[in-house]
Design an enzyme around this catalytic site. Structure first.
Site, PDB file in Angstrom:
ATOM      1  N   LYS A 224     -56.261-103.160 -33.812  1.00 52.99           N
ATOM      2  CA  LYS A 224     -56.571-103.212 -32.389  1.00 52.99           C
ATOM      3  C   LYS A 224     -57.479-104.410 -32.095  1.00 52.99           C
ATOM      4  O   LYS A 224     -58.460-104.643 -32.811  1.00 52.99           O
ATOM      5  CB  LYS A 224     -57.247-101.921 -31.942  1.00 52.99           C
ATOM      6  CG  LYS A 224     -56.276-100.744 -31.838  1.00 52.99           C
ATOM      7  CD  LYS A 224     -56.976 -99.508 -31.330  1.00 52.99           C
ATOM      8  CE  LYS A 224     -55.940 -98.432 -30.996  1.00 52.99           C
ATOM      9  NZ  LYS A 224     -55.020 -98.163 -32.113  1.00 52.99           N
TER      10      LYS A 224
ATOM     11  N   ARG B 109     -53.463 -88.262 -28.986  1.00 51.21           N
ATOM     12  CA  ARG B 109     -52.419 -87.381 -29.493  1.00 51.21           C
ATOM     13  C   ARG B 109     -52.493 -86.021 -28.799  1.00 51.21           C
ATOM     14  O   ARG B 109     -51.472 -85.420 -28.478  1.00 51.21           O
ATOM     15  CB  ARG B 109     -52.562 -87.195 -31.007  1.00 51.21           C
ATOM     16  CG  ARG B 109     -52.461 -88.468 -31.831  1.00 51.21           C
ATOM     17  CD  ARG B 109     -51.080 -89.108 -31.833  1.00 51.21           C
ATOM     18  NE  ARG B 109     -50.744 -89.824 -30.621  1.00 51.21           N
ATOM     19  CZ  ARG B 109     -51.185 -91.037 -30.296  1.00 51.21           C
ATOM     20  NH1 ARG B 109     -52.013 -91.676 -31.094  1.00 51.21           N
ATOM     21  NH2 ARG B 109     -50.791 -91.615 -29.189  1.00 51.21           N
TER      22      ARG B 109
ATOM     23  N   ALA C  55     -49.617 -94.864 -23.789  1.00 50.05           N
ATOM     24  CA  ALA C  55     -50.412 -93.661 -24.083  1.00 50.05           C
ATOM     25  C   ALA C  55     -51.795 -93.642 -23.454  1.00 50.05           C
ATOM     26  O   ALA C  55     -52.559 -92.708 -23.680  1.00 50.05           O
ATOM     27  CB  ALA C  55     -50.558 -93.507 -25.603  1.00 50.05           C
TER      28      ALA C  55
ATOM     29  N   LYS D  52     -43.587 -96.184 -24.592  1.00 48.80           N
ATOM     30  CA  LYS D  52     -43.753 -95.734 -23.212  1.00 48.80           C
ATOM     31  C   LYS D  52     -45.153 -96.047 -22.706  1.00 48.80           C
ATOM     32  O   LYS D  52     -45.336 -96.466 -21.572  1.00 48.80           O
ATOM     33  CB  LYS D  52     -43.499 -94.220 -23.124  1.00 48.80           C
ATOM     34  CG  LYS D  52     -42.048 -93.815 -23.320  1.00 48.80           C
ATOM     35  CD  LYS D  52     -41.893 -92.304 -23.201  1.00 48.80           C
ATOM     36  CE  LYS D  52     -40.465 -91.875 -23.462  1.00 48.80           C
ATOM     37  NZ  LYS D  52     -40.326 -90.395 -23.417  1.00 48.80           N
TER      38      LYS D  52
ATOM     39  N   ARG E   9     -43.149-104.101 -30.638  1.00 44.93           N
ATOM     40  CA  ARG E   9     -42.934-102.657 -30.688  1.00 44.93           C
ATOM     41  C   ARG E   9     -42.852-102.209 -29.234  1.00 44.93           C
ATOM     42  O   ARG E   9     -43.741-102.519 -28.428  1.00 44.93           O
ATOM     43  CB  ARG E   9     -44.091-101.947 -31.397  1.00 44.93           C
ATOM     44  CG  ARG E   9     -43.970-100.415 -31.375  1.00 44.93           C
ATOM     45  CD  ARG E   9     -45.298 -99.740 -31.677  1.00 44.93           C
ATOM     46  NE  ARG E   9     -45.732-100.011 -33.025  1.00 44.93           N
ATOM     47  CZ  ARG E   9     -47.008-100.143 -33.375  1.00 44.93           C
ATOM     48  NH1 ARG E   9     -47.969-100.081 -32.457  1.00 44.93           N
ATOM     49  NH2 ARG E   9     -47.338-100.361 -34.635  1.00 44.93           N
TER      50      ARG E   9
ATOM     51  N   HIS F 204     -40.645 -90.395 -29.863  1.00 41.47           N
ATOM     52  CA  HIS F 204     -40.297 -89.112 -30.467  1.00 41.47           C
ATOM     53  C   HIS F 204     -39.314 -88.352 -29.580  1.00 41.47           C
ATOM     54  O   HIS F 204     -38.972 -87.210 -29.866  1.00 41.47           O
ATOM     55  CB  HIS F 204     -41.558 -88.257 -30.655  1.00 41.47           C
ATOM     56  CG  HIS F 204     -42.574 -88.876 -31.548  1.00 41.47           C
ATOM     57  ND1 HIS F 204     -43.629 -89.612 -31.072  1.00 41.47           N
ATOM     58  CD2 HIS F 204     -42.689 -88.883 -32.897  1.00 41.47           C
ATOM     59  CE1 HIS F 204     -44.365 -90.037 -32.090  1.00 41.47           C
ATOM     60  NE2 HIS F 204     -43.811 -89.626 -33.204  1.00 41.47           N
TER      61      HIS F 204
ATOM     62  N   ASP G  66     -51.941-104.050 -31.844  1.00 39.07           N
ATOM     63  CA  ASP G  66     -51.724-102.959 -30.895  1.00 39.07           C
ATOM     64  C   ASP G  66     -52.090-103.371 -29.480  1.00 39.07           C
ATOM     65  O   ASP G  66     -52.964-104.220 -29.270  1.00 39.07           O
ATOM     66  CB  ASP G  66     -52.558-101.740 -31.289  1.00 39.07           C
ATOM     67  CG  ASP G  66     -51.934-100.962 -32.432  1.00 39.07           C
ATOM     68  OD1 ASP G  66     -50.751-101.156 -32.710  1.00 39.07           O
ATOM     69  OD2 ASP G  66     -52.658-100.149 -33.053  1.00 39.07           O
ATOM     70  N   MET G  67     -51.425-102.732 -28.533  1.00 42.14           N
ATOM     71  CA  MET G  67     -51.759-102.951 -27.132  1.00 42.14           C
ATOM     72  C   MET G  67     -52.649-101.811 -26.671  1.00 42.14           C
ATOM     73  O   MET G  67     -52.274-100.641 -26.779  1.00 42.14           O
ATOM     74  CB  MET G  67     -50.490-103.012 -26.276  1.00 42.14           C
ATOM     75  CG  MET G  67     -50.756-103.389 -24.833  1.00 42.14           C
ATOM     76  SD  MET G  67     -51.533-105.020 -24.643  1.00 42.14           S
ATOM     77  CE  MET G  67     -50.161-106.117 -25.051  1.00 42.14           C
TER      78      MET G  67
END
Length: 314
Positions: free
Chosen positions: A100, A290, A190, A188, A185, A228, A134-135
């Site tokens: 990150k 999560r 998070a 959607k 990558r 997923h 990572d975004m």
């Protein structure tokens, strides 16, 4: 996304930033968090990579950490990533690296952040490995994209980033990254984002997600599809079959601890599947995201907290 689901997700991402909630979660939620975290040490994580490899599942290894307060922390994380890359090479694990930008100091000093990330990417190149940046949430979107583009201009092409389907800006970002042939990558999204910058309706997010995937596959650019969602996975399978796109042209990606049987099944079917494997002591922010994705996970935490309290001596 229904009204109830949107309320749950936004509310949870808000309250988990409260210090008291964080203390309770880190005290009572650690056991459940272990479902999503491959241990606190590099050695524990590398053992998990071996298990995944035996199932034909590739990996992306991520040393957890974000929102640091001092540049000395960023330097320490950089050094940990250099060891991580060497660990992957020593084990000959089929794993990339994920980090990150805020972990490397983006919120404190952009120049120092770039130098730290560049060190990691150069070290990865020496070991023939790839780094995924990572975004994070929208305050860092443009800076993250700029870092990746700058690295590519320097010839460090073993690096890519992530684009999130729920952001309005992503359509233009996809076009820009396609022209630069930067590996992405596709997800959607998070993080909690406002209606000023992000779609709030589930169907709009899914439509944009499919559009992103299609654009990449049609251009013949290797595509990492992180989802997923059975509907998305089935749609991708049908699209590549109809358009005679080879299974080697893309990969599915899923998170460690989620749908592991499905990951193994995709590998057996001949699809490339990569598991995002996080490890480290700084697991709380990742864990709360999560929880926000699945209400049942929060119920398990609350049940665990209740059980521990009842068992505690008075």
């Amino acid at each position: 996304m229904g009204i109830g689901s949107k309320w749950y997700r936004k509310s949870l991402l808000t309250i988990t930033g409260i210090p008291l909630v964080e203390r309770l979660s880190t005290t009572y939620g650690k056991k459940l968090a272990s479902r999503f975290i491959a241990g606190e040490t590099l050695e524990e994580a590398l053992l998990e990579l071996e298990k995944l490899g035996k199932l034909g599942i590739m990996a992306t290894l991520d040393h957890l950490g974000e929102g640091i307060q001092d540049l000395s922390e960023a330097s320490a994380y950089r050094d940990q990533y250099l060891k991580l890359i060497e660990g992957i090479a020593d084990r000959k694990a089929n794993s990339h690296v994920s980090l990150k930008p805020t972990q490397m100091g983006l919120a404190l000093d952009q120049a120092a952040c770039y130098a730290n990330i560049r060190d990691v990417v150069k070290h990865a190149r020496r070991h023939r490995n790839f780094v995924r940046i990572d975004m994070e949430n929208t305050p860092y979107t443009q800076a993250t994209i700029d870092i990746v583009k700058r690295l590519h201009k320097e010839g460090l092409t073993n690096v890519g980033t992530v684009l999130q389907a729920y952001l309005f800006r992503t359509e233009q970002d996809v076009n820009d990254m396609l022209q630069a042939r930067i590996s992405l990558r596709l997800v959607k999204g998070a993080y909690k984002e406002s209606s000023e910058v992000a779609y709030q309706d589930k169907n709009e997010v899914i439509d944009n997600f499919k559009s992103m995937i299609k654009a990449h596959l049609d251009k013949g650019i290797y595509t990492a599809i992180a989802s997923h969602d059975d509907a998305i996975i089935s749609w991708v399978k049908a699209y590549v079959r109809t358009n005679r796109i080879a299974k080697s042209a893309f990969e599915f990606q899923m998170l460690y601890g989620l749908r592991m049987n499905e990951q193994a099944k995709l590998a057996k079917e001949g699809y490339r599947i990569r598991c995002y494997v996080p490890y480290g002591a700084m697991w709380y922010p990742y864990f709360t995201r999560r929880l926000a994705e699945k209400p049942a996970n929060l119920m398990l935490v609350l049940k665990n907290m209740s059980g521990l309290k009842k068992a505690s001596p008075k």
